[in-house]
Design a protein around this motif. Structure first.
Motif, short mmCIF file in Angstrom:
data_model
loop_
_atom_site.label_atom_id
_atom_site.label_comp_id
_atom_site.label_asym_id
_atom_site.label_seq_id
_atom_site.Cartn_x
_atom_site.Cartn_y
_atom_site.Cartn_z
N ASP A 109 36.88 42.13 50.07
CA ASP A 109 37.37 43.45 49.70
C ASP A 109 37.56 43.64 48.20
O ASP A 109 38.06 44.68 47.75
CB ASP A 109 38.65 43.80 50.46
CG ASP A 109 39.71 42.73 50.37
OD1 ASP A 109 39.43 41.63 49.85
OD2 ASP A 109 40.84 42.98 50.84
N LEU A 110 37.16 42.65 47.41
CA LEU A 110 37.16 42.79 45.95
C LEU A 110 35.74 43.04 45.47
O LEU A 110 34.79 42.45 45.99
CB LEU A 110 37.71 41.53 45.28
CG LEU A 110 39.18 41.20 45.56
CD1 LEU A 110 39.54 39.85 44.95
CD2 LEU A 110 40.09 42.29 45.03
N THR A 111 35.59 43.91 44.49
CA THR A 111 34.25 44.20 43.96
C THR A 111 33.80 43.05 43.05
O THR A 111 34.61 42.23 42.61
CB THR A 111 34.26 45.49 43.14
OG1 THR A 111 35.04 45.28 41.96
CG2 THR A 111 34.81 46.67 43.94
N ASP A 112 32.52 43.02 42.75
CA ASP A 112 32.01 42.00 41.83
C ASP A 112 32.64 42.14 40.45
O ASP A 112 32.91 41.15 39.78
CB ASP A 112 30.48 42.08 41.73
CG ASP A 112 29.79 41.61 43.01
OD1 ASP A 112 30.43 40.90 43.82
OD2 ASP A 112 28.61 41.97 43.20
N GLU A 114 35.69 43.27 39.82
CA GLU A 114 37.05 42.74 39.93
C GLU A 114 37.04 41.21 39.94
O GLU A 114 37.87 40.57 39.28
CB GLU A 114 37.73 43.27 41.19
CG GLU A 114 38.05 44.75 41.09
CD GLU A 114 38.42 45.41 42.40
OE1 GLU A 114 38.99 46.51 42.35
OE2 GLU A 114 38.11 44.84 43.48
N LYS A 115 36.07 40.63 40.62
CA LYS A 115 35.97 39.16 40.65
C LYS A 115 35.67 38.60 39.26
O LYS A 115 36.23 37.58 38.87
CB LYS A 115 34.90 38.72 41.65
CG LYS A 115 35.31 38.95 43.09
CD LYS A 115 34.19 38.57 44.06
CE LYS A 115 34.59 38.90 45.48
NZ LYS A 115 33.55 38.52 46.45
N TYR A 142 29.49 44.35 34.10
CA TYR A 142 30.31 45.36 34.76
C TYR A 142 31.14 46.22 33.80
O TYR A 142 31.59 47.29 34.18
CB TYR A 142 31.27 44.68 35.75
CG TYR A 142 30.56 43.73 36.67
CD1 TYR A 142 29.77 44.20 37.71
CD2 TYR A 142 30.65 42.36 36.47
CE1 TYR A 142 29.09 43.32 38.54
CE2 TYR A 142 29.99 41.47 37.30
CZ TYR A 142 29.21 41.96 38.34
OH TYR A 142 28.53 41.09 39.15
#
Length: 198
Positions: A109-112, A114-115, A142
């Protein structure tokens, strides 16, 4: 008990009281401001700086909140871990999402983006010199460079002030699970948290 005197909200300097407004009604959410209030000029400067950063932010409140909570875990800052910001909650930071911070690189549930930001935050908080060109190449996929500048500033504030708050041990007004000093605690996995209305 806090290692330094935590000022009662009703004893804050009038200018600081005016700046904080309704937030004064929630001593739990004031965190290190209760100690900073011994120096109203410093507390006011800190709040002005944080307000300016928030007002001009190009990063999502969700990303900022996730980053703040992950760093709070590394810092073992109980007052930081117990707090949930209103802006983060309004931008979709639920307790379920906070639980993703236990293993962010594996969280669906975390976007790339955010990761990538959380990887940078992890390194900044634990091994800052390991944040090499590969880390920044990943961030550039990003984020623009101005966004990376802001991300770095946000992380620096969270690492520095979170560690400061942790050394002051400001836990008296927090839910009981954040009082233990001899065990590591996490911002995830429990529902006893404090909402910040600032």
């Amino acid at each position: 008990m806090a290692r330094l005197h935590a000022v009662a909200p009703q004893e804050f300097d009038p200018t600081l009281r005016s700046t904080l407004g309704p937030a004064l009604d929630d001593p739990q959410g004031l965190g290190l401001l209760r100690v900073l209030a011994q120096r109203p000029d410093v507390a006011q400067a800190f709040l002005t700086f944080r307000s300016a950063m928030a007002a001009t932010s190009t990063l999502s409140p969700r990303l900022v909140e996730l980053t703040r909570l992950r760093i709070a875990f590394h810092n073992q800052c109980r007052s930081c871990m117990a707090l949930r910001t209103a802006t983060g909650a309004a931008d979709g930071v639920t307790e379920g999402l906070v639980c993703s911070l236990e293993k962010p690189q594996e969280a669906p549930d975390l976007t790339d983006a955010e990761k990538a930001a959380l990887r940078y935050a992890d390194l900044f908080a634990t091994d800052h010199l390991a944040a090499d060109e590969a880390v920044f190449d990943d961030l550039r996929q990003y984020f623009t460079e101005p966004e990376i500048v802001e991300l770095g500033m946000q992380i620096a504030v969270f690492v520095g002030f979170g560690r400061l708050s942790a050394t002051w041990d400001i836990v008296d007004d927090l839910p009981e699970r954040f009082h233990a000093r001899d065990v590591a605690v996490t911002p995830w996995g429990a529902d006893a948290v404090v909402a910040d209305h600032r």
